[in-house]
Design a protein around this motif. Sequence first.
Motif, PDB file in Angstrom:
ATOM      1  N   THR A 141      14.946  46.964  39.991  1.00 24.93           N
ATOM      2  CA  THR A 141      15.937  46.094  40.626  1.00 24.93           C
ATOM      3  C   THR A 141      16.659  46.841  41.746  1.00 24.93           C
ATOM      4  O   THR A 141      17.435  46.248  42.488  1.00 24.93           O
ATOM      5  N   ASN A 142      16.414  48.144  41.868  1.00 24.02           N
ATOM      6  CA  ASN A 142      16.869  48.895  43.040  1.00 24.02           C
ATOM      7  C   ASN A 142      18.353  48.657  43.317  1.00 24.02           C
ATOM      8  O   ASN A 142      18.746  48.251  44.404  1.00 24.02           O
ATOM      9  N   LEU A 143      19.181  48.896  42.315  1.00 24.06           N
ATOM     10  CA  LEU A 143      20.615  48.603  42.453  1.00 24.06           C
ATOM     11  C   LEU A 143      21.261  49.485  43.526  1.00 24.06           C
ATOM     12  O   LEU A 143      20.989  50.679  43.618  1.00 24.06           O
ATOM     13  N   GLY A 144      22.133  48.870  44.313  1.00 26.01           N
ATOM     14  CA  GLY A 144      22.825  49.592  45.378  1.00 26.01           C
ATOM     15  C   GLY A 144      24.328  49.445  45.238  1.00 26.01           C
ATOM     16  O   GLY A 144      24.831  48.908  44.241  1.00 26.01           O
TER      17      GLY A 144
ATOM     18  N   GLU B 207      18.779  46.580  49.306  1.00 22.21           N
ATOM     19  CA  GLU B 207      18.989  45.137  49.385  1.00 22.21           C
ATOM     20  C   GLU B 207      17.995  44.378  48.522  1.00 22.21           C
ATOM     21  O   GLU B 207      18.273  43.312  48.012  1.00 22.21           O
ATOM     22  N   LYS B 208      16.792  44.910  48.392  1.00 25.63           N
ATOM     23  CA  LYS B 208      15.776  44.095  47.729  1.00 25.63           C
ATOM     24  C   LYS B 208      15.190  44.776  46.506  1.00 25.63           C
ATOM     25  O   LYS B 208      15.297  45.978  46.319  1.00 25.63           O
TER      26      LYS B 208
ATOM     27  N   GLY C  43      22.703  57.525  42.779  1.00 25.17           N
ATOM     28  CA  GLY C  43      21.436  56.854  43.081  1.00 25.17           C
ATOM     29  C   GLY C  43      21.585  55.541  43.816  1.00 25.17           C
ATOM     30  O   GLY C  43      20.729  55.165  44.617  1.00 25.17           O
ATOM     31  N   PHE C  44      22.698  54.853  43.578  1.00 28.36           N
ATOM     32  CA  PHE C  44      22.869  53.527  44.185  1.00 28.36           C
ATOM     33  C   PHE C  44      23.256  53.607  45.662  1.00 28.36           C
ATOM     34  O   PHE C  44      23.362  52.593  46.333  1.00 28.36           O
ATOM     35  N   LYS C  45      23.465  54.833  46.181  1.00 30.14           N
ATOM     36  CA  LYS C  45      23.926  54.956  47.572  1.00 30.14           C
ATOM     37  C   LYS C  45      22.798  54.882  48.588  1.00 30.14           C
ATOM     38  O   LYS C  45      23.043  54.685  49.775  1.00 30.14           O
ATOM     39  N   GLY C  46      21.576  55.101  48.152  1.00 31.03           N
ATOM     40  CA  GLY C  46      20.464  55.035  49.093  1.00 31.03           C
ATOM     41  C   GLY C  46      19.227  55.661  48.497  1.00 31.03           C
ATOM     42  O   GLY C  46      19.210  56.022  47.319  1.00 31.03           O
ATOM     43  N   ASN C  47      18.196  55.835  49.329  1.00 25.75           N
ATOM     44  CA  ASN C  47      16.946  56.386  48.804  1.00 25.75           C
ATOM     45  C   ASN C  47      16.899  57.907  48.997  1.00 25.75           C
ATOM     46  O   ASN C  47      17.879  58.541  49.406  1.00 25.75           O
ATOM     47  N   GLY C  48      15.761  58.483  48.721  1.00 25.30           N
ATOM     48  CA  GLY C  48      15.613  59.929  48.768  1.00 25.30           C
ATOM     49  C   GLY C  48      15.794  60.518  50.166  1.00 25.30           C
ATOM     50  O   GLY C  48      16.238  61.661  50.321  1.00 25.30           O
ATOM     51  N   TYR C  49      15.443  59.742  51.184  1.00 23.30           N
ATOM     52  CA  TYR C  49      15.590  60.228  52.566  1.00 23.30           C
ATOM     53  C   TYR C  49      17.076  60.332  52.917  1.00 23.30           C
ATOM     54  O   TYR C  49      17.521  61.278  53.551  1.00 23.30           O
TER      55      TYR C  49
END
Lengths: 451, 515
Positions: free
Chosen positions: B106-109, A4-5, A133-139
């Motif tokens: 920018t941490n695109l999701g 989100e951020k 990568g855009f689906k979430g973080n490493g966890y």
Amino acid sequence: MGCEKVIERPRSVCALGGQQTVVGIKGAAPIVHAGPGCAAKIGEALTGQAGFQGPGPLGGPTIASTNLSESEVVFGGEEKLRQTLEGALKVLKADIFVILTGCVPDIVGDDSLALAADFREAGHNVVAVETGGFKGNGYYGHEEVLSALIKQILIPKAGRNKKARPRNKKIPLINVFSSIPYQNPFWRGDLRAIKELGALLGIHVNLLFGPDSGGLAEWLTVPEADLNVVISPWVGLSAAKLLNEAFGTPWLYWPVPPVGAMESSLFLTSLGHSLGLPQKRIRLATNWGEDRAHQYLEAITEFLTESRNGLPQTFHVVADSAYALGLSKFLVNEMGFTQGLTFLTDDPPEHLRAQIAKPFGEFDGPAISPIFESDGGFMDRELDLALKQDNEAVMLASSWEKSLAKEHGAYLVAVSLPIWDRLVINRHYLGYEGGLNLLEDLYQSVLAKVH
Amino acid sequence: MDYLKGLAAPDRCERLGAGVALSMGCGQIQGAILAGALGLNRRTYSQTYGCQFTLSLSIINTFQRTVLIAHGPVGCGACSVANAGSIKKFKNLRQATNEGLIWVSTNLGESEVINGGENKLRQTILEVDKLFRPEIIIIPVGCVPAIIGDDVESLVAALANQVSAKLVPVHSAGFKSKVMATAYDDVYHGVLKNLTGKLPLEASEQLLDPIEEGRRRLALSRTVNVLNVFSMSYDDERELRRLLEALDLKARFFPEFTDRGDFKTVLDGALNVSLCGTHDDYYLEHVKSLYGQPFITDTLPVGPRNTARWLKLVAGFFGETERAERLIAAEEAALNQVLGPFRQAFLGKKAFLSGGEVRVVATAELLNFLGLTVVGFKGHHLDRFILPAWEQLEVPPQTVFHVATQQPSEQISLINRLKPDLFVGHAGGNNITARQGLPILPLFSNAYGYMGYSGIFEVARRLRRILQNGAFNRNLAKHRPLPYRKAFYDCEADAYLEGPRPLSEGQLTAQNLGQ
């Protein structure tokens, strides 16, 4: 989850971080279906910048990758993936191949799961996970890999593992879901410490990852376990639930990883009871562990009480929620420290946050509320204010905080990602010895500054 | 050259016909390059390597008073955050006061993949400008925004008057090029469009005393801009500065560790000198056609012949060839005096080199000079920029020159067949050959000198130490074999290169002879 951020000074990688979960399994080869740099970036971020852990036997530059180019963006990359996988089967000595997708195929819509299923049909151990990568973080990526292994290998193969040796039912078997490969720089040592705790009770422990685990053969015994043990506030819970649905295995949820004597004994007692072990055996184990740890603690009493070094009382934490909980509980409840700012950086799902934060309010010291935060800029400003008031505090944080520590003359132990000023081999903080290791590192940072 | 009207720099596969999947004898290289026969750039089995995005960071990370906004998901560029630590140290060597690297993603999701990432980038730029007040905000743009079609150029143009920093987009989507070195063009494309330009004359300059003005112009007429690279050290810069000062030339290093203003002031230098054509041709050609600034791009000053050639070319521009020859003779004599005891340790040792095309060839000349025999190369890619360094090197024509960016499986095959005593390699592949039991000399370092005459001594000193006791790697090879099947070891290194090979030796010889 987790996108989100905007993030200054990132502490985690993207979902492709699941690649290193695969590298953590002995004999497992990741096949990365992504642009040319993706696997290399994640590998370097979670090894060289995570305490120089090294590429792993089937990781680093050996990772097969489809290295997608413009033509696959336009026409799709499934054929390229098939070709790379066929190549990997011929070239690499591995027991299981795990396809992990990056952003490009997840946007253009390649069906990697169907391709993996085709290869399984043909008798190969091939799994696919969508880790764009855009689906979430490493966890998130780690959890997705666990889920794929359970759904695509363990469930279909259950009961058909003919090579497995019949196990001695008198010795209980547990599967452990705890420190995350590579994303926790101390995972190898931590997992070994858990295995050693299990040995004190005389039980077999499937660690599933790292030098002290048994690769695919060990994974195939997962359905036979008496208990799944989740030593983490949230990562691994979904795997335990899946395994419960598939095989009826009960699970023990232990949200605060045991660091030090007090917590290790509590953990062993709870584990022993869950497995129905005799009380005497549990007591023998905890007595032995506590006696040993306290001999060492006694030895540092002189340093702690007579030292003229102005030892820190307050500690601030910047770490994932598992480590923040484990390290804090030890320092507060066993060592009498005061908890300062506490930032949890792993961005857990919203619905689990209250449950993750709860133990912090139950420690012996003043209750604190942890802050779920992955933006380093925000943390930096808050820590800056806190250190202005008390620069004798110690930060259990990452190498990002080094400049802050230097500026304020505060102490720093790098325990969370990224770590580029410390080499991690088999250091660990879990278990009876883990607490002692933490104290060594913490007071080392004090002594190094004073002398 | 004028590619600046385009959104991004062209792929080097197209612009230079560069090859990344080839294998040939050294005797065939010149012919293959001249014939434009560098293959299809495809392999049937490939392993990961760095993309443009990663490599673009090797320049971007060094800029002073700059904030980097990685426009992509949070993993993009995550491999380079450690530079926040190391770069700060190297920045401090050049300028005492600076901030560490400020890194923002920018941490695109998923939501941006659907709705576009421009809004998030806009907010990030405004926030970063307000919070840090940097001179430059540089924005490497990754695969996701390139596929979903974020219009970063229009966004940057619209924000230009709302922020105090200069905004520099760098279009470096990994899938856009198979030649990683296209990254250098990507960065220069952004720099040339947004940071380069003649400085307006300051009022004080306009009123300058004619004598002062004459002095200033005289100084500038002896000022050389040396284009530095990330794969060199501050020691290298000091060595090159020492050599140029011996010719009464003033050296100015850029673009690494530079800031916004430097890109304008460098335009007043008498000459741009590159250390590596692979790194700089895009900038040099553009600056020449836009501002008329002359340049030299030839060989890399690593090894005595390459250093001498580089020095003579620079000196020649200023009419100082004779002076350069005297300097070279004195430096070589001093070097030969101190190298005596080292050469004994290198006698009969065989070396294999792996890394950037220009760097491996130049370093081979250095190793030859020290008494080692070069038995093979693996270059990241191949194009015409290898040729000047090539002319300094004497190797048998059948010596293998394999072209692959990383690709450890191919490296392993080559090492198994050629059985060298030493591996000299680029970061990222050294751990593989260490597991084959060989001693390793890193091909470059940010912390040691390799260039000029002091670089030769420094390499000799370290190499002797490395060759003294190779117990660790030998032991490792015994206990931790590489994870490849037996059948793999029966294949040649070129088994996975797709399509027709470059011209055969016979064809090339015929071409070279003009038949």
